[in-house]
Design an enzyme around this catalytic site. Sequence first.
Site, mmCIF file in Angstrom:
data_model
loop_
_atom_site.group_PDB
_atom_site.id
_atom_site.type_symbol
_atom_site.label_atom_id
_atom_site.label_comp_id
_atom_site.label_asym_id
_atom_site.label_seq_id
_atom_site.Cartn_x
_atom_site.Cartn_y
_atom_site.Cartn_z
ATOM 1 N N ASP A 1 0.843 -1.192 0.000
ATOM 2 C CA ASP A 1 0.000 0.000 0.000
ATOM 3 C C ASP A 1 0.886 1.252 0.000
ATOM 4 O O ASP A 1 1.895 1.316 0.708
ATOM 5 C CB ASP A 1 -0.908 0.000 1.230
ATOM 6 C CG ASP A 1 -1.912 1.139 1.217
ATOM 7 O OD1 ASP A 1 -2.182 1.664 0.120
ATOM 8 O OD2 ASP A 1 -2.392 1.521 2.292
ATOM 9 N N GLU B 1 2.236 2.939 3.089
ATOM 10 C CA GLU B 1 3.387 2.368 3.785
ATOM 11 C C GLU B 1 4.708 2.930 3.287
ATOM 12 O O GLU B 1 5.764 2.606 3.834
ATOM 13 C CB GLU B 1 3.386 0.842 3.625
ATOM 14 C CG GLU B 1 2.226 0.150 4.296
ATOM 15 C CD GLU B 1 2.234 0.376 5.803
ATOM 16 O OE1 GLU B 1 3.271 0.126 6.429
ATOM 17 O OE2 GLU B 1 1.198 0.802 6.351
ATOM 18 N N ASP C 1 -2.409 -3.635 4.319
ATOM 19 C CA ASP C 1 -1.171 -2.944 3.956
ATOM 20 C C ASP C 1 -0.322 -3.730 2.976
ATOM 21 O O ASP C 1 0.425 -3.137 2.197
ATOM 22 C CB ASP C 1 -0.350 -2.656 5.225
ATOM 23 C CG ASP C 1 -1.071 -1.714 6.181
ATOM 24 O OD1 ASP C 1 -1.728 -0.774 5.689
ATOM 25 O OD2 ASP C 1 -0.999 -1.920 7.407
#
Length: 637
Positions: free
Chosen positions: A346, A349, A381
């Site tokens: 993601d 991140e 994530d």
Amino acid sequence: MPAPEPVRLGRKRHLPPCPNPLFLQWLSELRDQARERGQKTQHVYHKAISSLKKYPLPLQNAREAKILQNFGDGICKILDEKLQRYYRENGPDASIHSLPRGAPPPGRPDNNNLAPNRKKNVPGDGGEEKGGGERKKKKKREYVPQKRSGGYAVLLTLFRESQIPGSKGYMFKMELQAEAQLLCDKSFTMPDLGSKYTAWSSVSTLIQKNLVVKTHNPARYSLTEEGLSLAQRLESGEQGANEGQERGRTGERDGAEVRGEGEEEEEEGVGPGVVDLTAGDDDEEDEEDLDERIRPVERPACAAQVRTEAPGLSVSGKPQVPETTSRRPNGGCLLPGTYEIILCVDFIETTGGSKHCKQELVKELQRNGVTFDIRKLNVGDFLWVAREKVTPVPGQLRAPPGRELVLDHIIERKRMDDLCGSIIDGRFREQKFRLKRCGLRKPIYLVEECGTAASHLSLPEATLQQAIVNTQVVDGFFVKRVQDVKESAAYLTVMTRYLTKLYQNCTLICRSRELEGDGGSEQGRGGGGGDSGRPSCSLISFAEFNHGAVKNKCQTVKEVFARQLMQISGLSGDKAAAILELYSTPHSLLTAYESCTSEAEKEKLLSSIRYGKLKRNLGPALSRTVYQLYCTQGALS
């Protein structure tokens, strides 16, 4: 008192005629044609005409008109095509700043020499507004989609599904796209080069024309009465064409269409001189209309082979030679060796917040040789996708996008300080709820310790440890605890290599989480699409996964009711789900309260509802709280 200024007498200054009468004539024709068809593009052409009339200099070609207001790439391309045709008919030295002899002035009602099939304006038409008003009074033509277009394929597919005995009467998006692809020359999932529209874009027109109705969430598509009637005529025409002798599709360049009295679909109609819109205008339908109309009907042979009617058949129906670069290997499956495992990260991140730590994660993955892709994930994530390997097409800058199926592992990464903040503001419970509903079977919580910083958090460390244990024991998530970013990157590296080996001999089948009864096959379960003895696994596509995980998408009453209940302290997702099984809406719950005879009975109405794996009772305290929330007049004490 000062004397008034003398009145100046004289003739009114004569305005010079438009120095580009040929372009003005063509734009007037396009505007009139769009008006007769009832298309919104008439307003775009009208604005372009007004802008052209104000320009005092002659234009040598249509590309020079891009400096004018309301002239985009679409209109300039149309005018250039007409200009080339004009040079072929009148010679390369023909003047474009004067009309041919005998041609009416631009803007006149009888200015129609390039559109002989269009009806003339009503005699005595005093102006554009009057003419437009009279045309609006005419009966609107029936809409019939072009043969082998997206709308044509969707209507026929829904009709044939409705004729199957015992059918459910509707289709979900994924299965509708798969079935309709065999009846359409254009892809339902991938746009053509230079366009952002697919064959699925025509469904919005079908809904607008009241031929198809879209209900529920996930969406269900079915035919209306008008759509059923039109689909029956299309089916009879299809059967008649199959019974007759086969005609080559190349003879249909100028429109071998299934047309009754109707006109072409706005975003799919193709016809000489009936091109619409400029790229970059406000109306999205008009942009789609332009992309469809300026695209040639005859496609190159190499492009036609990409989108086949059925496995092994070309668009013309002739057998096709198998190629190693086939875009659809073995129908809807990804065979072993035709895909690679990619880690998706993601973008949150890698940006914002503690940028140093986030960039360190990326650098560690690069050092470990992990193939990863940074993109927007609506939930989680990290996750992994099986991406189809594709070979670049000669003559194209980029290789065509490969299909992507999401593996059943998804990771939510939490630092201890982030975990503390998410528990306080309620994100922790909501994220777990969304991870359970995302369609992936193996959610993982990756918890990073933050060393001595844990003693300075807003919540006691014991509370955080209890939340982590509850996530694993109660919610059923796998929890992996690491010390820092390097260990997180190491875990992602090991998982990537593990999944690559796990799926290396598997045939991957694309499934839809929308389909009823499709729970998907677990790893190792045999399934269709692979060779005998070869394990197969059914996965959802990345596009469907990410779209279904949108946080702020339109919600049903049941979903909003569930979120309301979960705002009550102590009422978890499992407890809310148990209440929804009996009372799916607030109205049904209030009706149940009204049927109770006493106040005590109302307070204990929900106390005996069982929830979770242990089937415990909801309890009288929560039951009383819910009753007070929905049945107390005024503010709660």
